[in-house]
Design a protein around this motif. Structure first.
Motif, PDB file in Angstrom:
ATOM      1  N   VAL A   3      27.200  21.211  31.880  1.00 17.78           N
ATOM      2  CA  VAL A   3      26.885  20.079  31.539  1.00 17.78           C
ATOM      3  C   VAL A   3      26.478  19.368  31.688  1.00 17.78           C
ATOM      4  O   VAL A   3      26.101  18.152  32.050  1.00 17.78           O
ATOM      5  N   ILE A   4      28.081  19.137  32.701  1.00 15.41           N
ATOM      6  CA  ILE A   4      27.997  17.679  34.302  1.00 15.41           C
ATOM      7  C   ILE A   4      27.002  18.363  34.772  1.00 15.41           C
ATOM      8  O   ILE A   4      25.976  17.442  35.021  1.00 15.41           O
ATOM      9  N   ASP A   5      27.014  19.188  35.596  1.00 12.28           N
ATOM     10  CA  ASP A   5      25.879  19.458  36.628  1.00 12.28           C
ATOM     11  C   ASP A   5      24.606  19.252  35.855  1.00 12.28           C
ATOM     12  O   ASP A   5      23.702  18.899  36.467  1.00 12.28           O
ATOM     13  N   SER A   6      23.660  19.431  34.126  1.00 14.63           N
ATOM     14  CA  SER A   6      22.957  19.053  33.870  1.00 14.63           C
ATOM     15  C   SER A   6      22.442  18.179  33.865  1.00 14.63           C
ATOM     16  O   SER A   6      21.369  17.040  33.619  1.00 14.63           O
ATOM     17  N   GLU A   7      23.852  16.600  33.453  1.00 12.46           N
ATOM     18  CA  GLU A   7      23.863  15.415  33.209  1.00 12.46           C
ATOM     19  C   GLU A   7      23.851  15.150  34.146  1.00 12.46           C
ATOM     20  O   GLU A   7      23.110  13.789  33.975  1.00 12.46           O
ATOM     21  N   MET A   8      24.341  14.839  35.082  1.00  8.58           N
ATOM     22  CA  MET A   8      24.412  14.431  36.140  1.00  8.58           C
ATOM     23  C   MET A   8      22.951  14.428  37.568  1.00  8.58           C
ATOM     24  O   MET A   8      22.915  13.848  38.623  1.00  8.58           O
ATOM     25  N   GLY A   9      22.297  15.827  36.985  1.00  5.00           N
ATOM     26  CA  GLY A   9      22.041  16.198  38.738  1.00  5.00           C
ATOM     27  C   GLY A   9      22.295  16.164  40.240  1.00  5.00           C
ATOM     28  O   GLY A   9      23.491  16.160  40.508  1.00  5.00           O
ATOM     29  N   ASP A  10      21.620  15.830  41.216  1.00  4.81           N
ATOM     30  CA  ASP A  10      21.991  15.000  42.334  1.00  4.81           C
ATOM     31  C   ASP A  10      22.568  14.192  42.447  1.00  4.81           C
ATOM     32  O   ASP A  10      22.891  13.379  43.952  1.00  4.81           O
ATOM     33  N   ARG A  11      22.881  13.274  41.837  1.00  2.00           N
ATOM     34  CA  ARG A  11      23.338  11.330  41.385  1.00  2.00           C
ATOM     35  C   ARG A  11      24.709  11.858  42.015  1.00  2.00           C
ATOM     36  O   ARG A  11      24.463  10.767  43.247  1.00  2.00           O
ATOM     37  N   CYS A  12      25.320  12.467  42.147  1.00  3.50           N
ATOM     38  CA  CYS A  12      26.613  12.064  42.457  1.00  3.50           C
ATOM     39  C   CYS A  12      27.382  13.999  41.965  1.00  3.50           C
ATOM     40  O   CYS A  12      27.481  13.883  41.355  1.00  3.50           O
ATOM     41  N   ALA A  13      28.743  14.108  42.318  1.00  2.00           N
ATOM     42  CA  ALA A  13      29.177  15.036  42.591  1.00  2.00           C
ATOM     43  C   ALA A  13      30.460  14.423  41.505  1.00  2.00           C
ATOM     44  O   ALA A  13      31.190  13.464  40.924  1.00  2.00           O
ATOM     45  N   VAL A  14      30.861  15.618  40.670  1.00  2.00           N
ATOM     46  CA  VAL A  14      32.047  15.472  39.662  1.00  2.00           C
ATOM     47  C   VAL A  14      32.595  16.722  39.696  1.00  2.00           C
ATOM     48  O   VAL A  14      32.521  17.717  39.153  1.00  2.00           O
ATOM     49  N   ASP A  15      34.210  16.489  39.989  1.00  4.53           N
ATOM     50  CA  ASP A  15      35.206  17.223  40.644  1.00  4.53           C
ATOM     51  C   ASP A  15      36.362  17.345  39.035  1.00  4.53           C
ATOM     52  O   ASP A  15      36.771  16.110  38.694  1.00  4.53           O
ATOM     53  N   LEU A  16      36.379  18.801  38.556  1.00 10.18           N
ATOM     54  CA  LEU A  16      37.375  18.241  37.931  1.00 10.18           C
ATOM     55  C   LEU A  16      38.710  19.385  38.437  1.00 10.18           C
ATOM     56  O   LEU A  16      38.335  20.849  38.573  1.00 10.18           O
ATOM     57  N   ASP A  17      39.697  18.884  38.317  1.00  9.40           N
ATOM     58  CA  ASP A  17      40.720  19.562  39.016  1.00  9.40           C
ATOM     59  C   ASP A  17      41.729  20.046  37.586  1.00  9.40           C
ATOM     60  O   ASP A  17      42.106  18.930  36.610  1.00  9.40           O
ATOM     61  N   ILE A  18      42.277  20.592  37.274  1.00 10.49           N
ATOM     62  CA  ILE A  18      42.451  21.697  35.868  1.00 10.49           C
ATOM     63  C   ILE A  18      44.405  21.727  36.103  1.00 10.49           C
ATOM     64  O   ILE A  18      44.273  22.932  36.884  1.00 10.49           O
ATOM     65  N   TYR A  19      45.231  20.987  35.583  1.00  8.98           N
ATOM     66  CA  TYR A  19      46.584  21.476  35.462  1.00  8.98           C
ATOM     67  C   TYR A  19      47.254  22.531  34.595  1.00  8.98           C
ATOM     68  O   TYR A  19      46.717  21.352  33.163  1.00  8.98           O
ATOM     69  N   SER A  20      47.690  22.750  34.545  1.00 13.86           N
ATOM     70  CA  SER A  20      48.504  22.770  32.906  1.00 13.86           C
ATOM     71  C   SER A  20      50.323  22.187  32.809  1.00 13.86           C
ATOM     72  O   SER A  20      50.458  21.344  34.050  1.00 13.86           O
ATOM     73  N   ARG A  21      50.620  21.493  32.318  1.00 10.96           N
ATOM     74  CA  ARG A  21      51.978  20.778  31.803  1.00 10.96           C
ATOM     75  C   ARG A  21      52.964  21.682  32.835  1.00 10.96           C
ATOM     76  O   ARG A  21      53.439  20.765  33.331  1.00 10.96           O
TER      77      ARG A  21
END
Length: 124
Positions: A63-81
């Motif tokens: 969803v992020i890729d389809s909404e943002m396209g090539d305009r900018c990167a969105v990095d998600l880093d997932i951590y547990s508690r």
């Protein structure tokens, strides 16, 4: 079937979303001519290490890729508690400094879902 001593998997829950990087430091760039922007960097803290699995986040990334396209990167880093607790115990400055400097966008203990009465009031 569950065997004696085994645990039933708990549903994955997001406990916290933190904006880090240039937008949190207020040092982003935007070039309207080329439509290039600083990367968005989000750290997401989840309730259980199993919820860190990439398969849990594939739809979000799509969803992020389809909404943002090539305009900018969105990095998600997932951590547990548990990751965060270990970072505190080990005094991991990489993680702790970013959490401290980041902007908390969502915290489950603070931003709990509305109950039915609150939802009705909000609709008014």
């Amino acid at each position: 079937m569950e065997t004696k001593g085994s645990r039933q998997a708990r549903p994955g829950k997001i406990r916290r979303i933190i904006l880090i990087g240039p937008y949190a430091r207020r040092s982003w760039y935007e070039d309207r001519h080329t439509i290039q922007f600083s990367d968005y960097e989000f750290w997401i803290v989840v309730n259980h290490p199993a919820f860190k699995d990439e398969r849990c986040w594939r739809r979000v990334r799509d969803v992020i890729d389809s909404e943002m396209g090539d305009r900018c990167a969105v990095d998600l880093d997932i951590y547990s508690r548990a990751d965060i607790r270990i970072a505190r115990i080990e005094r991991d400055t990489f993680i702790l400094d970013r959490i401290e400097a980041g902007i908390t966008l969502y915290r489950a203990s603070r931003d709990a879902p509305l109950n039915e009465h609150e939802r009705r009031e909000a609709r008014r």
